[in-house]
Design a protein around this motif. Sequence first.
Motif, PDB file in Angstrom:
ATOM      1  N   ASP A 134       0.868  -1.182   0.000  1.00  0.00           N
ATOM      2  CA  ASP A 134       0.000   0.000   0.000  1.00  0.00           C
ATOM      3  C   ASP A 134       0.902   1.229   0.000  1.00  0.00           C
ATOM      4  N   THR A 135       0.785   2.051  -1.035  1.00  0.00           N
ATOM      5  CA  THR A 135       1.605   3.263  -1.107  1.00  0.00           C
ATOM      6  C   THR A 135       1.193   4.297  -0.068  1.00  0.00           C
ATOM      7  N   THR A 136       0.020   4.124   0.521  1.00  0.00           N
ATOM      8  CA  THR A 136      -0.595   5.067   1.472  1.00  0.00           C
ATOM      9  C   THR A 136      -0.798   6.442   0.847  1.00  0.00           C
ATOM     10  N   ASP A 137      -0.880   6.486  -0.489  1.00  0.00           N
ATOM     11  CA  ASP A 137      -1.096   7.788  -1.135  1.00  0.00           C
ATOM     12  C   ASP A 137      -2.435   8.393  -0.760  1.00  0.00           C
ATOM     13  N   TRP A 138      -3.383   7.548  -0.300  1.00  0.00           N
ATOM     14  CA  TRP A 138      -4.688   8.071   0.125  1.00  0.00           C
ATOM     15  C   TRP A 138      -4.563   8.970   1.353  1.00  0.00           C
ATOM     16  N   MET A 139      -3.448   8.856   2.063  1.00  0.00           N
ATOM     17  CA  MET A 139      -3.191   9.707   3.226  1.00  0.00           C
ATOM     18  C   MET A 139      -2.458  10.994   2.841  1.00  0.00           C
ATOM     19  N   GLU A 140      -2.065  11.097   1.566  1.00  0.00           N
ATOM     20  CA  GLU A 140      -1.275  12.233   1.093  1.00  0.00           C
ATOM     21  C   GLU A 140      -0.057  12.457   1.987  1.00  0.00           C
ATOM     22  N   PRO A 141       0.799  11.427   2.126  1.00  0.00           N
ATOM     23  CA  PRO A 141       1.931  11.493   3.049  1.00  0.00           C
ATOM     24  C   PRO A 141       3.140  12.250   2.527  1.00  0.00           C
ATOM     25  N   GLY A 142       3.095  12.653   1.263  1.00  0.00           N
ATOM     26  CA  GLY A 142       4.239  13.310   0.636  1.00  0.00           C
ATOM     27  C   GLY A 142       4.777  12.444  -0.491  1.00  0.00           C
ATOM     28  N   THR A 143       5.219  13.085  -1.548  1.00  0.00           N
ATOM     29  CA  THR A 143       5.699  12.358  -2.723  1.00  0.00           C
ATOM     30  C   THR A 143       6.856  11.430  -2.376  1.00  0.00           C
TER      31      THR A 143
ATOM     32  N   GLY B 232      -9.540  11.947  -3.868  1.00  0.00           N
ATOM     33  CA  GLY B 232      -8.882  13.013  -3.131  1.00  0.00           C
ATOM     34  C   GLY B 232      -7.844  13.672  -4.025  1.00  0.00           C
ATOM     35  N   ASP B 233      -6.960  14.454  -3.426  1.00  0.00           N
ATOM     36  CA  ASP B 233      -5.881  15.098  -4.175  1.00  0.00           C
ATOM     37  C   ASP B 233      -4.809  14.052  -4.467  1.00  0.00           C
ATOM     38  N   ARG B 234      -4.643  13.692  -5.735  1.00  0.00           N
ATOM     39  CA  ARG B 234      -3.681  12.651  -6.110  1.00  0.00           C
ATOM     40  C   ARG B 234      -2.482  13.226  -6.859  1.00  0.00           C
ATOM     41  N   SER B 235      -2.199  14.510  -6.649  1.00  0.00           N
ATOM     42  CA  SER B 235      -1.047  15.122  -7.304  1.00  0.00           C
ATOM     43  C   SER B 235       0.262  14.489  -6.829  1.00  0.00           C
ATOM     44  N   GLN B 236       0.316  14.056  -5.555  1.00  0.00           N
ATOM     45  CA  GLN B 236       1.518  13.381  -5.061  1.00  0.00           C
ATOM     46  C   GLN B 236       1.716  12.048  -5.776  1.00  0.00           C
ATOM     47  N   THR B 237       0.629  11.339  -6.021  1.00  0.00           N
ATOM     48  CA  THR B 237       0.692  10.072  -6.732  1.00  0.00           C
ATOM     49  C   THR B 237       1.220  10.279  -8.152  1.00  0.00           C
ATOM     50  N   VAL B 238       0.717  11.310  -8.804  1.00  0.00           N
ATOM     51  CA  VAL B 238       1.140  11.623 -10.177  1.00  0.00           C
ATOM     52  C   VAL B 238       2.636  11.912 -10.223  1.00  0.00           C
ATOM     53  N   ARG B 239       3.132  12.697  -9.256  1.00  0.00           N
ATOM     54  CA  ARG B 239       4.552  13.023  -9.234  1.00  0.00           C
ATOM     55  C   ARG B 239       5.399  11.805  -8.871  1.00  0.00           C
ATOM     56  N   ALA B 240       4.899  11.020  -7.924  1.00  0.00           N
ATOM     57  CA  ALA B 240       5.683   9.875  -7.442  1.00  0.00           C
ATOM     58  C   ALA B 240       5.893   8.820  -8.519  1.00  0.00           C
ATOM     59  N   ILE B 241       4.855   8.495  -9.281  1.00  0.00           N
ATOM     60  CA  ILE B 241       4.982   7.435 -10.276  1.00  0.00           C
ATOM     61  C   ILE B 241       5.992   7.804 -11.349  1.00  0.00           C
ATOM     62  N   ARG B 242       6.184   9.072 -11.597  1.00  0.00           N
ATOM     63  CA  ARG B 242       7.169   9.496 -12.591  1.00  0.00           C
ATOM     64  C   ARG B 242       8.589   9.148 -12.156  1.00  0.00           C
ATOM     65  N   GLU B 243       8.768   8.921 -10.842  1.00  0.00           N
ATOM     66  CA  GLU B 243      10.093   8.551 -10.349  1.00  0.00           C
ATOM     67  C   GLU B 243      10.199   7.062 -10.063  1.00  0.00           C
ATOM     68  N   TRP B 244       9.175   6.489  -9.373  1.00  0.00           N
ATOM     69  CA  TRP B 244       9.349   5.082  -9.005  1.00  0.00           C
ATOM     70  C   TRP B 244       9.134   4.109 -10.153  1.00  0.00           C
ATOM     71  N   LEU B 245       8.390   4.490 -11.176  1.00  0.00           N
ATOM     72  CA  LEU B 245       8.185   3.563 -12.293  1.00  0.00           C
ATOM     73  C   LEU B 245       9.485   3.311 -13.064  1.00  0.00           C
ATOM     74  N   PRO B 246      10.214   4.342 -13.504  1.00  0.00           N
ATOM     75  CA  PRO B 246      11.488   4.049 -14.176  1.00  0.00           C
ATOM     76  C   PRO B 246      12.487   3.346 -13.268  1.00  0.00           C
TER      77      PRO B 246
END
Length: 278
Positions: free
Chosen positions: A215-224, A248-262
């Motif tokens: 669980d990425t816990t992105d639903w808690m908006e814990p920070g990118t 909810g606000d998923r802007s952190q998720t959007v930013r995070a996947i750009r780093e963890w996917l590659p």
Amino acid sequence: MQKDQLFTRRRMLLAGVAALGAAGTAGVVLAQGGEETAGTAAAPVAGPQARQALKPSAFRLQPLTGDGPPRAAPRRLKVRKEPIMRVSTSGRHMVLTFDDGPNPAYTPHILDTLAKHDVRAMFFVCGECVVQNKELLARMADEGHVVGNHTWTHPLLTELNRREIRSEMESTSDAIEDAYGERPQWFRAPYGAWNRAAFQLGAEMGMEPMAWTVDTTDWMEPGTRTIIDRVEGGAAPGVVVLSHDAGGDRSQTVRAIREWLPYLIDSGYRLTVPRRRV
């Protein structure tokens, strides 16, 4: 119920049922390779990095029209007692999943990142969001992603009766078929709160229950950075990663996947989707 109120209720419920979700999925580890066991699902198929050459549109079936043939009855499945939380694999395969969407503010960015790296994922969608964003379901189909059922209004299923659960699931499958071109073969209970009726009804509708491992816990908006660390730290063969593209606000998720996917790709992981039944 207004969407902001719904999101607030979801946050409260998530905090309350996190332990329930973990308990409900504990121990459902799929066999590494070999034949399926009572707790396993079909082996995953490699993502686009290794898949056979196939035009994206070939993944999509045209929705039935009112004048078309009657809808075929779904294939009944064996009723499970626990959801699937890992995939069966003999290699470095992982599955990426996104819940609660689609949402026009965040889902397109996630789809863009997946497309950039030629990766397929699973999207567990809510019917009330599908009817407002059918074009995003169509894009998912065209780009080879797998769409699963996440109920209509994202309720806590343990608080509903059997008729209400069926309505939540059936109406969502209908909406998915209308927008995506085929009925879903996978189901995820909101908040990871499963009960016997959900397992039984899902099997009747031809859907396998899928949970998650990380669980990425992105639903808690814990920070990118926290989201990135959870994915990279939890990476392992057979892992199913839970993220969200709505709710909810998923802007952190959007930013995070750009780093963890590659990072996952560079680390030698193959991002997969479950094999389709025929």
